[in-house]
Design a protein around this motif. Structure first.
Motif, PDB file in Angstrom:
ATOM      1  N   ARG A 178       0.836  -1.203   0.000  1.00 10.35           N
ATOM      2  CA  ARG A 178       0.000   0.000   0.000  1.00 10.35           C
ATOM      3  C   ARG A 178       0.871   1.253   0.000  1.00 10.35           C
ATOM      4  NH1 ARG A 178      -2.811   0.440   4.817  1.00 10.35           N
ATOM      5  NH2 ARG A 178      -3.976   2.140   3.847  1.00 10.35           N
ATOM      6  N   LEU A 179       1.982   1.203   0.736  1.00 12.12           N
ATOM      7  CA  LEU A 179       2.878   2.351   0.769  1.00 12.12           C
ATOM      8  C   LEU A 179       3.495   2.602  -0.603  1.00 12.12           C
ATOM      9  CD1 LEU A 179       4.257   4.565   2.429  1.00 12.12           C
ATOM     10  CD2 LEU A 179       6.097   2.938   2.922  1.00 12.12           C
ATOM     11  N   ARG A 180       3.852   1.540  -1.299  1.00 17.94           N
ATOM     12  CA  ARG A 180       4.413   1.699  -2.642  1.00 17.94           C
ATOM     13  C   ARG A 180       3.423   2.405  -3.559  1.00 17.94           C
ATOM     14  NH1 ARG A 180       7.159  -4.314  -3.519  1.00 17.94           N
ATOM     15  NH2 ARG A 180       8.926  -4.003  -2.085  1.00 17.94           N
ATOM     16  N   ARG A 181       2.147   2.040  -3.471  1.00 15.18           N
ATOM     17  CA  ARG A 181       1.130   2.690  -4.303  1.00 15.18           C
ATOM     18  C   ARG A 181       0.975   4.165  -3.913  1.00 15.18           C
ATOM     19  NH1 ARG A 181      -1.553  -2.317  -3.427  1.00 15.18           N
ATOM     20  NH2 ARG A 181      -2.886  -1.383  -1.817  1.00 15.18           N
ATOM     21  N   LEU A 182       1.029   4.433  -2.599  1.00 13.30           N
ATOM     22  CA  LEU A 182       0.919   5.814  -2.132  1.00 13.30           C
ATOM     23  C   LEU A 182       2.083   6.654  -2.636  1.00 13.30           C
ATOM     24  CD1 LEU A 182      -0.374   8.007  -0.353  1.00 13.30           C
ATOM     25  CD2 LEU A 182       0.912   7.072   1.588  1.00 13.30           C
ATOM     26  N   LEU A 183       3.287   6.123  -2.561  1.00 11.74           N
ATOM     27  CA  LEU A 183       4.466   6.857  -3.027  1.00 11.74           C
ATOM     28  C   LEU A 183       4.416   7.085  -4.527  1.00 11.74           C
ATOM     29  CD1 LEU A 183       7.283   5.168  -0.906  1.00 11.74           C
ATOM     30  CD2 LEU A 183       6.135   7.344  -0.490  1.00 11.74           C
ATOM     31  N   SER A 184       3.949   6.085  -5.266  1.00 12.12           N
ATOM     32  CA  SER A 184       3.834   6.226  -6.723  1.00 12.12           C
ATOM     33  C   SER A 184       2.868   7.346  -7.075  1.00 12.12           C
ATOM     34  CB  SER A 184       3.385   4.901  -7.339  1.00 12.12           C
ATOM     35  OG  SER A 184       3.233   5.025  -8.731  1.00 12.12           O
ATOM     36  N   ALA A 185       1.742   7.420  -6.353  1.00 10.96           N
ATOM     37  CA  ALA A 185       0.760   8.471  -6.612  1.00 10.96           C
ATOM     38  C   ALA A 185       1.318   9.846  -6.257  1.00 10.96           C
ATOM     39  CB  ALA A 185      -0.516   8.192  -5.818  1.00 10.96           C
ATOM     40  N   THR A 186       2.087   9.920  -5.165  1.00  9.22           N
ATOM     41  CA  THR A 186       2.683  11.193  -4.750  1.00  9.22           C
ATOM     42  C   THR A 186       3.705  11.681  -5.764  1.00  9.22           C
ATOM     43  OG1 THR A 186       2.386  10.597  -2.418  1.00  9.22           O
ATOM     44  CG2 THR A 186       3.928  12.375  -2.902  1.00  9.22           C
ATOM     45  N   LEU A 187       4.554  10.771  -6.250  1.00  9.12           N
ATOM     46  CA  LEU A 187       5.551  11.144  -7.257  1.00  9.12           C
ATOM     47  C   LEU A 187       4.893  11.587  -8.557  1.00  9.12           C
ATOM     48  CD1 LEU A 187       8.285   8.404  -6.690  1.00  9.12           C
ATOM     49  CD2 LEU A 187       8.391  10.821  -6.062  1.00  9.12           C
ATOM     50  N   ALA A 188       3.758  10.979  -8.883  1.00 11.20           N
ATOM     51  CA  ALA A 188       3.038  11.384 -10.101  1.00 11.20           C
ATOM     52  C   ALA A 188       2.580  12.840  -9.991  1.00 11.20           C
ATOM     53  CB  ALA A 188       1.852  10.457 -10.330  1.00 11.20           C
ATOM     54  N   LYS A 189       2.192  13.258  -8.784  1.00 11.55           N
ATOM     55  CA  LYS A 189       1.801  14.652  -8.580  1.00 11.55           C
ATOM     56  C   LYS A 189       3.018  15.569  -8.704  1.00 11.55           C
ATOM     57  CE  LYS A 189      -2.030  13.347  -5.544  1.00 11.55           C
ATOM     58  NZ  LYS A 189      -2.561  13.362  -4.153  1.00 11.55           N
ATOM     59  N   PHE A 190       4.156  15.111  -8.207  1.00 12.11           N
ATOM     60  CA  PHE A 190       5.387  15.893  -8.338  1.00 12.11           C
ATOM     61  C   PHE A 190       5.751  16.102  -9.800  1.00 12.11           C
ATOM     62  CE2 PHE A 190       7.774  17.244  -4.691  1.00 12.11           C
ATOM     63  CZ  PHE A 190       7.167  16.610  -3.626  1.00 12.11           C
ATOM     64  N   ASP A 191       5.486  15.122 -10.618  1.00  7.96           N
ATOM     65  CA  ASP A 191       5.842  15.224 -12.036  1.00  7.96           C
ATOM     66  C   ASP A 191       5.168  16.410 -12.716  1.00  7.96           C
ATOM     67  OD1 ASP A 191       7.555  13.112 -12.018  1.00  7.96           O
ATOM     68  OD2 ASP A 191       6.110  11.644 -12.751  1.00  7.96           O
ATOM     69  N   GLY A 192       4.063  16.882 -12.140  1.00  6.91           N
ATOM     70  CA  GLY A 192       3.363  18.006 -12.748  1.00  6.91           C
ATOM     71  C   GLY A 192       4.172  19.280 -12.790  1.00  6.91           C
ATOM     72  N   ILE A 193       5.194  19.389 -11.949  1.00  9.67           N
ATOM     73  CA  ILE A 193       5.986  20.614 -11.920  1.00  9.67           C
ATOM     74  C   ILE A 193       6.758  20.822 -13.211  1.00  9.67           C
ATOM     75  CG2 ILE A 193       8.014  19.526 -10.861  1.00  9.67           C
ATOM     76  CD1 ILE A 193       6.659  23.116 -10.290  1.00  9.67           C
ATOM     77  N   TYR A 194       7.119  19.732 -13.888  1.00  8.15           N
ATOM     78  CA  TYR A 194       7.979  19.876 -15.060  1.00  8.15           C
ATOM     79  C   TYR A 194       7.262  20.545 -16.229  1.00  8.15           C
ATOM     80  CZ  TYR A 194      10.878  16.817 -12.275  1.00  8.15           C
ATOM     81  OH  TYR A 194      11.604  16.289 -11.251  1.00  8.15           O
ATOM     82  N   SER A 195       6.001  20.216 -16.446  1.00  7.29           N
ATOM     83  CA  SER A 195       5.251  20.884 -17.514  1.00  7.29           C
ATOM     84  C   SER A 195       5.057  22.355 -17.176  1.00  7.29           C
ATOM     85  CB  SER A 195       3.898  20.194 -17.719  1.00  7.29           C
ATOM     86  OG  SER A 195       3.119  20.229 -16.535  1.00  7.29           O
ATOM     87  N   LEU A 196       4.894  22.670 -15.893  1.00  9.33           N
ATOM     88  CA  LEU A 196       4.757  24.075 -15.495  1.00  9.33           C
ATOM     89  C   LEU A 196       6.054  24.844 -15.737  1.00  9.33           C
ATOM     90  CD1 LEU A 196       2.842  23.528 -12.121  1.00  9.33           C
ATOM     91  CD2 LEU A 196       1.889  24.416 -14.248  1.00  9.33           C
TER      92      LEU A 196
END
Length: 367
Positions: A137-155
């Motif tokens: 469950r933690l792995r899935r949570l971390l994956s989702a959090t990193l996906a949100k971080f990825d949004g900074i690059y397009s910005l």
């Protein structure tokens, strides 16, 4: 060092000029070094860059050499999804290598409560047996959090800029801002994770990465730290400190080994005073069009800068947590290959309600 680690305070931006713009950068860590390099790329030859660092270059990036081998003593790993850092490393002509793996054990102060195996399938089975589904469950949570971080690059690619860290995090995903208001331990409990999982495995990771327990870190920093214990990690071949050294070299900045005492805004430029507070004759003052500060400025820092002439006082809340790294050199015991598999390469300790031992008071013995 698994996320974009630098926050620089840009005090002024100068419009197009005939003469080269003069820029002063305070701090020779990854923030100051990368700022110098990106300014050079932005301004080309139309910038005169000076970088102030009274110590060694590198900041948190450092290595120690023992018996002919170099070991990371600071920021030791880089997450491969950290596009800022990965692109910087490639542009500097540096090579990477997989982060060091190996087995590990969890020591609770009395006994080893968990040891991993050289075979990942066995480790997964042991984790499932002790912690249930929390690891997955933690792995899935971390994956989702990193996906949100990825949004900074397009910005960033679109040229977006932000006045505060909160504005930047809000642009990535508003839910990330809420994580800064909760301790990691509380957030994980509210998310349904078991107390034993938090007190053992999660605590071991946060102590190793930050020297702090989950109840002392807010959830955003904590989740980033937990991502740094995953599989998608790398480091620079020969030491991560080379990123700083090569960035400063390629920036063409003039390196000044001086302590910055004060920065004063005159209305048109910035006056930077260097020297030593106890030695008035050592002081020098230089004028700059732009000043970037990439060094800690919280109240607990003895080398913080005095700010003068600003329209409003600058606030730097919080404190920095000091980490100490101890290297132990010893000869390995002779044992059978089977027994060797059961010895952890790294043991994580968890201190309950007592303080860790003061290593300075331990007698040094030849190993």
């Amino acid at each position: 060092m698994y996320h974009c680690h630098w926050i620089a305070l840009i005090l002024s931006v100068v419009a197009a000029r005939v003469a080269a713009v003069k820029i002063g950068i305070v701090g020779g860590g990854i923030g100051g070094a990368s700022t110098a390099l990106y300014i050079r790329r932005l301004f080309g030859d139309d910038a005169d860059i000076e970088l102030f660092e009274m110590g060694r270059l590198g900041g948190r990036l450092a290595v120690e050499e023992l018996d002919g081998h170099r070991y990371e003593a600071g920021g030791s790993v880089i997450h491969t999804k950290n596009r800022c850092m990965m692109e910087l490393i490639e542009s500097l002509g540096l090579q990477t290598k997989p982060a060091m793996g190996g087995t590990f054990g969890l020591w609770n102060g009395r006994e080893l409560v968990f040891t991993s195996s050289a075979w990942s399938a066995i480790t997964s089975a042991k984790l499932l047996w002790r912690y249930g589904s929390d690891v997955f469950r933690l792995r899935r949570l971390l994956s989702a959090t990193l996906a949100k971080f990825d949004g900074i690059y397009s910005l960033l690619d679109s040229g977006a800029a932000y006045d505060t860290v909160e504005d930047l995090i809000m642009a990535m995903d508003p839910s990330l801002v809420k994580l800064t208001g909760l301790p990691l331990s509380q957030y994980l409990k509210l998310s349904g994770f078991q107390e034993g999982f938090i007190s053992e495995l999660v605590t071991a990771v946060t102590l190793n990465n930050y020297g702090q327990r989950p109840d002392r870190l807010h959830a955003l920093v904590g989740l980033v730290g937990l991502a740094g214990a995953g599989d998608e990690l790398t480091s620079v071949l020969g030491g991560n400190y080379q990123v700083v050294e090569r960035a400063v070299q390629q920036s063409g900045a003039t390196l000044r080994s001086e302590r910055v005492l004060a920065v004063e805004f005159t209305g048109e430029s910035f006056l930077v005073t260097t020297g030593w507070a106890a030695e008035p004759d050592s002081r020098q003052t230089r004028s700059y069009d732009i000043v970037v500060v990439a060094a800690p400025q919280t109240e607990d820092q003895p080398s913080r800068v005095e700010w003068l002439g600003l329209p409003a006082p600058l606030q730097f809340p919080g404190t920095y947590h000091q980490l100490s790294v101890t290297f132990v050199e010893a000869q390995a015991m002779e044992m059978s290959a089977l027994a060797a598999r059961n010895v952890a390469n790294m043991a994580y300790t968890r201190w309950y309600n007592r303080s860790p031992p003061d290593l300075r008071k331990i007698e040094h013995t030849e190993l």
